[in-house]
Design an enzyme around this catalytic site. Structure first.
Site, PDB file in Angstrom:
ATOM      1  N   GLY A  51      -2.462   6.945  -7.957  1.00 35.88           N
ATOM      2  CA  GLY A  51      -2.906   8.171  -7.201  1.00 35.88           C
ATOM      3  C   GLY A  51      -2.789   8.933  -7.567  1.00 35.88           C
ATOM      4  O   GLY A  51      -2.080   9.897  -8.310  1.00 35.88           O
ATOM      5  N   ASP A 245     -10.288  11.617  -7.343  1.00 35.48           N
ATOM      6  CA  ASP A 245      -9.577  12.216  -9.012  1.00 35.48           C
ATOM      7  C   ASP A 245      -9.904  12.809  -9.676  1.00 35.48           C
ATOM      8  O   ASP A 245      -9.345  13.291 -10.370  1.00 35.48           O
ATOM      9  CB  ASP A 245      -9.779  10.183  -9.439  1.00 35.48           C
ATOM     10  CG  ASP A 245      -9.371   9.321  -8.655  1.00 35.48           C
ATOM     11  OD1 ASP A 245      -9.383   8.670  -8.454  1.00 35.48           O
ATOM     12  OD2 ASP A 245      -7.999   8.834  -9.391  1.00 35.48           O
TER      13      ASP A 245
HETATM   14  O1  MRU Z   1      -6.439   3.403  -9.603  1.00 37.39           O
HETATM   15  P1  MRU Z   1      -5.888   4.581  -8.926  1.00 37.39           P
HETATM   16  O2  MRU Z   1      -5.143   2.920  -7.345  1.00 37.39           O
HETATM   17  O3  MRU Z   1      -4.873   5.007  -9.460  1.00 37.39           O
HETATM   18  O4  MRU Z   1      -6.914   5.186  -7.808  1.00 37.39           O
HETATM   19  C1  MRU Z   1      -7.056   6.215  -6.314  1.00 37.39           C
HETATM   20  C2  MRU Z   1      -7.713   6.437  -5.939  1.00 37.39           C
HETATM   21  O5  MRU Z   1      -8.743   6.567  -5.744  1.00 37.39           O
HETATM   22  C3  MRU Z   1      -7.310   7.918  -4.596  1.00 37.39           C
HETATM   23  O6  MRU Z   1      -8.618   7.284  -3.737  1.00 37.39           O
HETATM   24  C4  MRU Z   1      -7.596   9.071  -5.334  1.00 37.39           C
HETATM   25  O7  MRU Z   1      -6.627   9.108  -6.550  1.00 37.39           O
HETATM   26  C5  MRU Z   1      -7.008  10.499  -4.592  1.00 37.39           C
HETATM   27  S1  MRU Z   1      -5.229  10.169  -4.310  1.00 37.39           S
HETATM   28  C6  MRU Z   1      -4.838  11.593  -3.171  1.00 37.39           C
END
Ligand code: MRU
Length: 371
Positions: A51, A245
């Site tokens: 995240g 992200d």
């Molecule tokens: O691969 P991840 O689990 O790190 O991806 C996370 C996401 O895509 C979330 O939606 C994003 O980081 C926002 S977290 C507040």
């Protein structure tokens, strides 16, 4: 409300970083203790901590880990500055898409380079770096809270919402971004039904969002990713809300793979598509989302389901971790500073480039459209 903490720092500047190991959820709530920068890099890479905001916070503490022991052993501030740069360079190779990682590492680099003078001791510098990492963590907690209250107004009339991936407490230093408005409404006694896309291939929706919502007492229904259109046509959701992200200056949004498809479905069904993200997720140096670096992950994440291989060995695999949703499909972006609506370069820059203090003092409910 019972919300999990994705990470916490234990001890003083030569302490340790404790992560809730998200690779083990929902079956086990194990923690993983990081005592050096390499273990933080591994934890980010393997998605034990994940995240966008949580990755940034973990990396900031990773820099503290890099300097803690040398500082205690008497290494000078000047030499620690070199160690900070090396650690930040290394941590920035862990994952490429979430801009919060680079943003947090730059803050740590800046603190180190500004504070090193001939009279600064190594111990003082490492204490100041811990203070900065804690500040990044605390600011994120507050930003989540503000996103929660801005977003609650947008979701106030919804009975059900759909979310993709996990943008909750597990992904941040606080109550999350996309899930924060849901928690804020729950605190006001307004319960929403949440439909969580399972989020193939790593199942952040099924494993993490469903777990944290259920633990917090929010009604959650897990659906396979290919069921979202059906749920929308049934009229069960009145909004989609996701995290991000990286968001460019014109409002293009990189988020978990599959987000773009959900945004298209929402547009077709005339359902608002909201993105919730703190200002640390914006990259105003980019205009087009096509310029966002997209992480490609191992084929094995797609070819197996648990221990079971599900794809013939001869098949090729495409496994991007994120996709880009163009600004035109985004109804509004909910930030800690207010709501950006409509989403375009003028409204994004207007809200993001005004100094925070004057903006909030002027009007805490400000939206991009009003500026
Ligand atoms: O691969 P991840 O689990 O790190 O991806 C996370 C996401 O895509 C979330 O939606 C994003 O980081 C926002 S977290 C507040």
């Amino acid at each position: 409300m019972n919300l999990p903490s994705a990470l916490l720092w234990e001890g003083t500047a030569d302490g340790q970083l404790v992560l809730l190991d998200q690779t083990r959820l929902p079956l086990a709530t194990d923690t993983r203790t990081c005592r050096d920068v390499h273990s933080v890099w591994e934890a980010i890479r393997q998605l034990a901590v994940r995240g966008a905001p949580a990755i940034g916070i973990a990396a900031a503490y990773g820099v503290v880990l890099a300097v803690g022991k040398p500082a205690a052993a008497g290494v000078s501030a000047g030499e620690l500055l070199r160690i900070v740069e090396e650690a930040a360079d290394f941590l920035s190779t862990s994952r490429p898409t979430a801009v919060n990682l680079f943003w947090a590492l730059n803050r740590m680099r800046n603190v180190a380079s500004k504070l090193v003078t001939t009279s600064t001791s190594g111990v003082q510098l490492s204490e100041m770096l811990l203070e900065e990492a804690r500040r990044i963590h605390d600011e994120d907690r507050r930003m989540c809270q503000q996103i929660g209250s801005h977003g609650a107004r947008l979701l106030a009339d919804c009975r059900g919402v759909l979310t993709h991936c996990n943008a909750g407490a597990l992904a941040t230093g606080g109550a999350g971004t996309a899930l924060a408005p849901i928690y804020a409404l729950q605190e006001m006694g307004r319960s929403l039904k949440v439909y969580a896309d399972e989020t193939r291939p790593l199942l952040q929706g099924a494993r993490l969002t469903a777990w944290e919502l259920a633990t917090a007492g929010v009604e959650v229904t897990v659906i396979c990713d290919n069921m979202a259109a059906d749920v929308m046509r049934a009229g069960w959701v009145q909004a989609v809300i996701v995290g991000a992200d990286r968001i460019t200056a014109r409002g293009d949004v990189a988020n978990k793979i599959g987000t773009y498809a959900v945004a298209i479905l929402a547009r077709y069904h005339n359902i608002p598509f909201y993105v919730a993200a703190p200002s640390s997720t914006f990259d105003l140096s980019l205009i087009s989302g096509q310029d966002i670096p997209i992480e490609q992950r191992a084929a094995q994440e797609v070819t197996s389901f648990g221990a079971q291989q599900t794809v013939p060995s001869q098949a090729l695999v495409y496994n991007p971790a994120f996709d880009v949703t163009p600004a035109e499909l985004v109804s509004a972006i909910i930030t800690e500073r207010g709501v950006i609506e409509p989403v375009c370069e003028v409204t994004v820059r207007t809200l993001l480039e005004i100094p925070a203090a004057s903006l909030i003092a002027a009007n805490p409910k400000l939206s991009g459209r009003q500026l």
